[in-house]
Design an enzyme around this catalytic site. Sequence first.
Site, PDB file in Angstrom:
ATOM      1  N   TYR A 123     -17.157  13.628 -14.485  1.00 32.51           N
ATOM      2  CA  TYR A 123     -16.951  14.763 -15.388  1.00 32.51           C
ATOM      3  C   TYR A 123     -15.594  14.726 -16.087  1.00 32.51           C
ATOM      4  CZ  TYR A 123     -20.868  16.681 -12.720  1.00 32.51           C
ATOM      5  OH  TYR A 123     -22.081  16.873 -12.114  1.00 32.51           O
TER       6      TYR A 123
ATOM      7  N   ARG B  97       0.800  -1.215   0.000  1.00 33.96           N
ATOM      8  CA  ARG B  97       0.000   0.000   0.000  1.00 33.96           C
ATOM      9  C   ARG B  97       0.840   1.274   0.000  1.00 33.96           C
ATOM     10  NH1 ARG B  97      -4.705   0.386   4.347  1.00 33.96           N
ATOM     11  NH2 ARG B  97      -5.173  -1.567   3.279  1.00 33.96           N
TER      12      ARG B  97
ATOM     13  N   HIS C  34      -8.253  -3.642  -7.504  1.00 32.32           N
ATOM     14  CA  HIS C  34      -7.973  -2.911  -6.260  1.00 32.32           C
ATOM     15  C   HIS C  34      -9.269  -2.714  -5.484  1.00 32.32           C
ATOM     16  CE1 HIS C  34      -4.976  -0.574  -4.040  1.00 32.32           C
ATOM     17  NE2 HIS C  34      -5.892   0.364  -3.834  1.00 32.32           N
TER      18      HIS C  34
END
Length: 755
Positions: free
Chosen positions: A134, A44, A90
């Site tokens: 967007y 991580r 993930h």
Amino acid sequence: MSDDTTLDTPETPKDEFDQIVDSPFDAALSERYLVYAMSTITARSLPDLRDGLKPVHRRLLWAMRLLRLDPAQGYKKCARVVGDVIGKYHPHGDQSVYDAMVRLAQTFSLRYPLVDGQGNFGNIDGDNAAAYRYTEARLTKTAMQLMAGLNENGTDFRPTYNGEDEEPEVMPGLFPNLLANGAAGIAVGMATSIPSHNVHEVLDAATLLIEQPDASHEQLMAIVRGPDFATGGVLVDSADSIALAYETGRGSFRVRARFEIEWLERGAWQAVITEIPYQVQKGKLIEGIANLIGDRKLPILADVRDESDEAIRIVLEPKNRTVDAHQLMNALFRMSDLESRFSLNMNVLDAAHTPMVMGLGEVLRHWLAHQIEVLLRRSRHRLEAIDARLELLEGYIIAFLNLDRVIAIIRAEDEPKPVLMEEFQLTDRQAEAILNMRLRSLRKLEEMELKRERDKLAAEREGLVKLIDSPARQRTRLKKDIAELRKDYAEDTALGARRTGLEEAAATIEVPLEAMIEREPVTVIVSKRGWIRAMKGHGNDVSGVKFKEGDELEGHFEAQTTDKLLVATASGRFYTLGADRLPGARGFGEPIGSMVDIDGGNAIVRVLAARKGGRLLLAASGGRGFVAPMDDLIAETRKGRQVVNPKGQAVLKVVREVGAGDDHVAAVGDNRKLVVFALADMPEMTRGQGVMLQRYKDGGLSDAITFRLEDGLSWPMGGETGRTRTEIDLLPWRVARGAAGRLPPNGFPKDNCFD
């Protein structure tokens, strides 16, 4: 069957997860926490040395590659990419994945962005990116270079978390992403912080290590001169301190904003910030500078304006044209984020996924070893592809040399494949390829083309075999590939030119506030109720000054705007005011209690200007006192500084400045007894009760003063004459400190005060 005979029944097998294990709580907790910690470290938070990526970044690039979002293709919605990543590779929150993707696209976060974003991906002011529904994105050329070799067995693949798919363990490309883009992360018990660097410098250093594997750290630092941040700025550390940080893998760098002075009309000027330190948000930076102006912590700065468009332009306007530009900028470097520190902690995962803190040379050597391994894997993969193609080409050539017989066998035999294999000694793949040939391929010219291709592949195969067998050839090939990659990041390219300058500068000097304040004379006016104000100039007539109803003049004195004012209270606590911050004389001023935190009921004894190197005679009503240096009485906070500790019910009574030539102390009590003793008998302290000045049976200390014995002791005479009386012969009152004393000379003021 006897009664004691029992039947053996097989036990029902238990699921291992249903079993109860007896284990000490601390051992079980320690074991599970260790598993969590290692997962955080290796999967991580820490980057892999080989490609400089954390798992989430690697999975983002891999998902975008599978979506064919290469630089030549169109953009796709980021929501599509994030969905693929969290669904296939993930399994974490979508916001964290999107945030990681946004950072890969921000030109002010990454020195060499890996994602080409379209839409609002945030800005250097600190504004967040638009929602992923967007924004759109695709890969950059740099990302493609980082992933080069994935189709050529450049790395191993591993199953995804659910076993339905595969993902690369590491990106095999030649782009040195770890040092080029840096990394930052916090794991359990460890962290990493690696700045970005200039790619052509990193590649040149790697080339040096290929040519000279034992190259010294000094040789490497002559090439890699320091970080190269995305936002530019100026690195102001010395070369020695930078080299030491890279040698150990730990350290920090001072980065300053880049500025220039613009000259205006009539000698006026303004400072313009064109680059700010890395990871400093422009909006918060300007807000911090504006607060310095509002809080009067930087009096020589008048205004700050943000005139930025695509380029940064922060305008700093000085108080007046006489302000020294370097003094202003040095003060800003010390007091604002125009100078920041970036920590270096090159804690990375090596090829065995072991976290290690490495120096620059060690990082580059491990990376080169990885690139040699990738080169060998890709070469062997290419060799296998060439062998497979040569096998087919040999079959095609045999077929063309015996074309009529091949056609006859195909037409006559129901199963032509075994016949072809037996008659022409063909392999199964060769026979299958011949049978699958199109008729249009049966041209005479095709034989020549096949032979040319065979000869070309044979020559390439020979070169690959030599490359695989020769470490020297491998280093030469890697050096050639690095030189080819360097062309895209050369010094004369927009992407490759160094952004962060190197300019050694001294440590920021703390400039006293007085040095930044324009020195002007003022007359400080204090009322009996503790209101204060300042009238410009010296020699002012304060008789006409007005006060609030019920208030009147307590006293006034002359000072400079650069002076610190000491406010002594009955409890023995001293407070400090800046003379430049006093309100003007047009109104009634402001209560001192609103400017500092004076406890309720704690009366103000005296207000005076602190004189550098000066001393004060301090005494409580109980008769104890001492001499204190003024420099040690200045408080840094609104809460003040406790100086005198009055005993019992006593309060601070006397606050008088000790004259330059004073050598004796005169003290008078409420009982109208006077003593005179040497000033040398008084201790010099910064805090405490002090020593007894005069002993009393009833009452306490009324007043005390220092004077020169040869000049005599003076006091004002009564009435409106304004005359003073001086007593030269003080022998009757000269006693040891702490004596009771005797009545003062005739004419001594009835209020038992020396003024």
